[in-house]
Design an enzyme around this catalytic site. Structure first.
Site, PDB file in Angstrom:
ATOM      1  N   ARG A  29       0.834  -1.207   0.000  1.00  0.00           N
ATOM      2  CA  ARG A  29       0.000   0.000   0.000  1.00  0.00           C
ATOM      3  C   ARG A  29       0.867   1.256   0.000  1.00  0.00           C
ATOM      4  O   ARG A  29       1.860   1.341   0.724  1.00  0.00           O
ATOM      5  CB  ARG A  29      -0.938  -0.007   1.208  1.00  0.00           C
ATOM      6  CG  ARG A  29      -1.906  -1.172   1.142  1.00  0.00           C
ATOM      7  CD  ARG A  29      -3.091  -1.045   2.081  1.00  0.00           C
ATOM      8  NE  ARG A  29      -3.814  -2.312   2.108  1.00  0.00           N
ATOM      9  CZ  ARG A  29      -4.675  -2.726   1.187  1.00  0.00           C
ATOM     10  NH1 ARG A  29      -4.956  -1.948   0.146  1.00  0.00           N
ATOM     11  NH2 ARG A  29      -5.263  -3.899   1.271  1.00  0.00           N
ATOM     12  N   ASP A  30       0.454   2.235  -0.827  1.00  0.00           N
ATOM     13  CA  ASP A  30       1.158   3.518  -0.900  1.00  0.00           C
ATOM     14  C   ASP A  30       0.987   4.255   0.432  1.00  0.00           C
ATOM     15  O   ASP A  30      -0.092   4.259   1.026  1.00  0.00           O
ATOM     16  CB  ASP A  30       0.586   4.347  -2.058  1.00  0.00           C
ATOM     17  CG  ASP A  30       1.500   5.497  -2.439  1.00  0.00           C
ATOM     18  OD1 ASP A  30       2.049   5.469  -3.551  1.00  0.00           O
ATOM     19  OD2 ASP A  30       1.667   6.431  -1.616  1.00  0.00           O
ATOM     20  N   ILE A  31       2.045   4.891   0.900  1.00  0.00           N
ATOM     21  CA  ILE A  31       2.026   5.602   2.182  1.00  0.00           C
ATOM     22  C   ILE A  31       1.160   6.869   2.102  1.00  0.00           C
ATOM     23  O   ILE A  31       0.690   7.364   3.130  1.00  0.00           O
ATOM     24  CB  ILE A  31       3.484   5.950   2.606  1.00  0.00           C
ATOM     25  CG1 ILE A  31       3.582   6.107   4.105  1.00  0.00           C
ATOM     26  CG2 ILE A  31       4.018   7.159   1.874  1.00  0.00           C
ATOM     27  CD1 ILE A  31       5.016   6.112   4.615  1.00  0.00           C
ATOM     28  N   ASN A  87       4.967   6.385 -13.699  1.00  0.00           N
ATOM     29  CA  ASN A  87       5.550   7.699 -13.949  1.00  0.00           C
ATOM     30  C   ASN A  87       7.023   7.543 -14.320  1.00  0.00           C
ATOM     31  O   ASN A  87       7.724   6.718 -13.726  1.00  0.00           O
ATOM     32  CB  ASN A  87       5.429   8.576 -12.697  1.00  0.00           C
ATOM     33  CG  ASN A  87       3.973   8.848 -12.335  1.00  0.00           C
ATOM     34  OD1 ASN A  87       3.141   9.070 -13.208  1.00  0.00           O
ATOM     35  ND2 ASN A  87       3.667   8.823 -11.052  1.00  0.00           N
ATOM     36  N   GLU A  95       9.102  10.040  -8.346  1.00  0.00           N
ATOM     37  CA  GLU A  95       9.808  10.435  -7.116  1.00  0.00           C
ATOM     38  C   GLU A  95      10.725   9.336  -6.607  1.00  0.00           C
ATOM     39  O   GLU A  95      11.747   9.627  -5.983  1.00  0.00           O
ATOM     40  CB  GLU A  95       8.800  10.798  -6.017  1.00  0.00           C
ATOM     41  CG  GLU A  95       8.071  12.104  -6.290  1.00  0.00           C
ATOM     42  CD  GLU A  95       6.983  12.390  -5.274  1.00  0.00           C
ATOM     43  OE1 GLU A  95       6.788  11.573  -4.353  1.00  0.00           O
ATOM     44  OE2 GLU A  95       6.328  13.431  -5.426  1.00  0.00           O
ATOM     45  N   HIS A 100       7.763   1.327 -10.622  1.00  0.00           N
ATOM     46  CA  HIS A 100       6.595   0.860  -9.868  1.00  0.00           C
ATOM     47  C   HIS A 100       5.332   1.174 -10.641  1.00  0.00           C
ATOM     48  O   HIS A 100       5.221   2.216 -11.290  1.00  0.00           O
ATOM     49  CB  HIS A 100       6.545   1.481  -8.474  1.00  0.00           C
ATOM     50  CG  HIS A 100       6.780   2.958  -8.445  1.00  0.00           C
ATOM     51  ND1 HIS A 100       8.041   3.511  -8.572  1.00  0.00           N
ATOM     52  CD2 HIS A 100       5.922   3.988  -8.329  1.00  0.00           C
ATOM     53  CE1 HIS A 100       7.937   4.819  -8.530  1.00  0.00           C
ATOM     54  NE2 HIS A 100       6.670   5.148  -8.396  1.00  0.00           N
ATOM     55  N   HIS A 102       1.512   1.993 -10.226  1.00  0.00           N
ATOM     56  CA  HIS A 102       0.462   2.423  -9.307  1.00  0.00           C
ATOM     57  C   HIS A 102      -0.843   1.738  -9.721  1.00  0.00           C
ATOM     58  O   HIS A 102      -1.189   1.720 -10.906  1.00  0.00           O
ATOM     59  CB  HIS A 102       0.219   3.933  -9.413  1.00  0.00           C
ATOM     60  CG  HIS A 102       1.367   4.801  -8.984  1.00  0.00           C
ATOM     61  ND1 HIS A 102       1.407   5.425  -7.761  1.00  0.00           N
ATOM     62  CD2 HIS A 102       2.499   5.161  -9.631  1.00  0.00           C
ATOM     63  CE1 HIS A 102       2.511   6.138  -7.669  1.00  0.00           C
ATOM     64  NE2 HIS A 102       3.198   6.010  -8.798  1.00  0.00           N
TER      65      HIS A 102
HETATM   66  P1  5GP Z   1       6.176   8.171  -8.076  1.00  0.00           P
HETATM   67  O1  5GP Z   1       5.889   9.626  -7.854  1.00  0.00           O
HETATM   68  O2  5GP Z   1       7.657   7.877  -8.040  1.00  0.00           O
HETATM   69  O3  5GP Z   1       5.477   7.595  -9.274  1.00  0.00           O
HETATM   70  O4  5GP Z   1       5.504   7.406  -6.847  1.00  0.00           O
HETATM   71  C1  5GP Z   1       6.174   7.160  -5.648  1.00  0.00           C
HETATM   72  C2  5GP Z   1       5.120   6.712  -4.666  1.00  0.00           C
HETATM   73  O5  5GP Z   1       5.770   6.108  -3.560  1.00  0.00           O
HETATM   74  C3  5GP Z   1       4.267   7.871  -4.117  1.00  0.00           C
HETATM   75  O6  5GP Z   1       2.897   7.624  -4.392  1.00  0.00           O
HETATM   76  C4  5GP Z   1       4.582   7.857  -2.627  1.00  0.00           C
HETATM   77  O7  5GP Z   1       3.462   8.167  -1.829  1.00  0.00           O
HETATM   78  C5  5GP Z   1       5.076   6.441  -2.397  1.00  0.00           C
HETATM   79  N1  5GP Z   1       6.015   6.309  -1.310  1.00  0.00           N
HETATM   80  C6  5GP Z   1       7.103   7.092  -1.068  1.00  0.00           C
HETATM   81  N2  5GP Z   1       7.753   6.672   0.031  1.00  0.00           N
HETATM   82  C7  5GP Z   1       7.058   5.593   0.487  1.00  0.00           C
HETATM   83  C8  5GP Z   1       7.258   4.714   1.608  1.00  0.00           C
HETATM   84  O8  5GP Z   1       8.192   4.844   2.392  1.00  0.00           O
HETATM   85  N3  5GP Z   1       6.344   3.714   1.754  1.00  0.00           N
HETATM   86  C9  5GP Z   1       5.291   3.540   0.898  1.00  0.00           C
HETATM   87  N4  5GP Z   1       4.461   2.539   1.166  1.00  0.00           N
HETATM   88  N5  5GP Z   1       5.092   4.346  -0.162  1.00  0.00           N
HETATM   89  C10 5GP Z   1       5.966   5.357  -0.359  1.00  0.00           C
END
Ligand code: 5GP
Ligand code: ZN
Length: 114
Positions: A29-31, A87, A95, A100, A102
């Site tokens: 699960r996303d944080i 992304n 980020e 990954h 989503h």
């Molecule tokens: P991006 O922006 O790279 O596509 O998505 C990165 C995702 O990782 C974001 O939705 C963010 O909320 C999630 N995320 C970042 N750090 C953590 C973490 O420590 N644990 C979890 N479960 N999700 C994280």
């Protein structure tokens, strides 16, 4: 990669809220969820971005989407629908630099994204 957040989840150094795991992928699960359901599916192998994908990763990427289907069923959102997103780099809003997928659902999505 030792300094990669998602590799630390694969190794068990950091323990996310795991919803599915097999030999090839980990889903948790996303944080900072963007919907009632927001799961991230990662390959256990470190791949930084879509730009680093090679022919040899074709099966692995297929497995990631099959995992998305499985999670949609597990979270009872297959019929209503959901969104899958990868992304890439700065303009894509990436980020975390470990690929990954989503899987977001449980609410009506809008299009186009911001
Ligand atoms: P991006 O922006 O790279 O596509 O998505 C990165 C995702 O990782 C974001 O939705 C963010 O909320 C999630 N995320 C970042 N750090 C953590 C973490 O420590 N644990 C979890 N479960 N999700 C994280
Ligand atoms: Zn990594």
């Amino acid at each position: 990669m030792s300094d990669c957040l998602f590799c630390k989840m694969v190794s068990g150094e950091i323990k996310p809220d795991v919803v599915y795991e097999d030999e090839h992928v980990l889903a948790f699960r996303d944080i900072n969820p963007q919907g009632p359901v927001h799961v991230l599916i990662i390959p256990k192998e470190h791949i930084s971005t879509l730009n680093e994908l090679e022919e040899e990763h074709a099966e692995l990427m297929g497995r990631m989407f099959l995992t998305a289907k499985k999670i949609a069923e597990m979270e009872n959102m297959a019929e209503n629908g959901y969104r899958t997103v990868i992304n890439c780099n700065r303009h894509g809003g990436q980020e975390v630099y470990h690929i990954h997928l989503h899987v977001i659902g449980g609410r009506q999505m809008t299009w186009p994204p911001g």
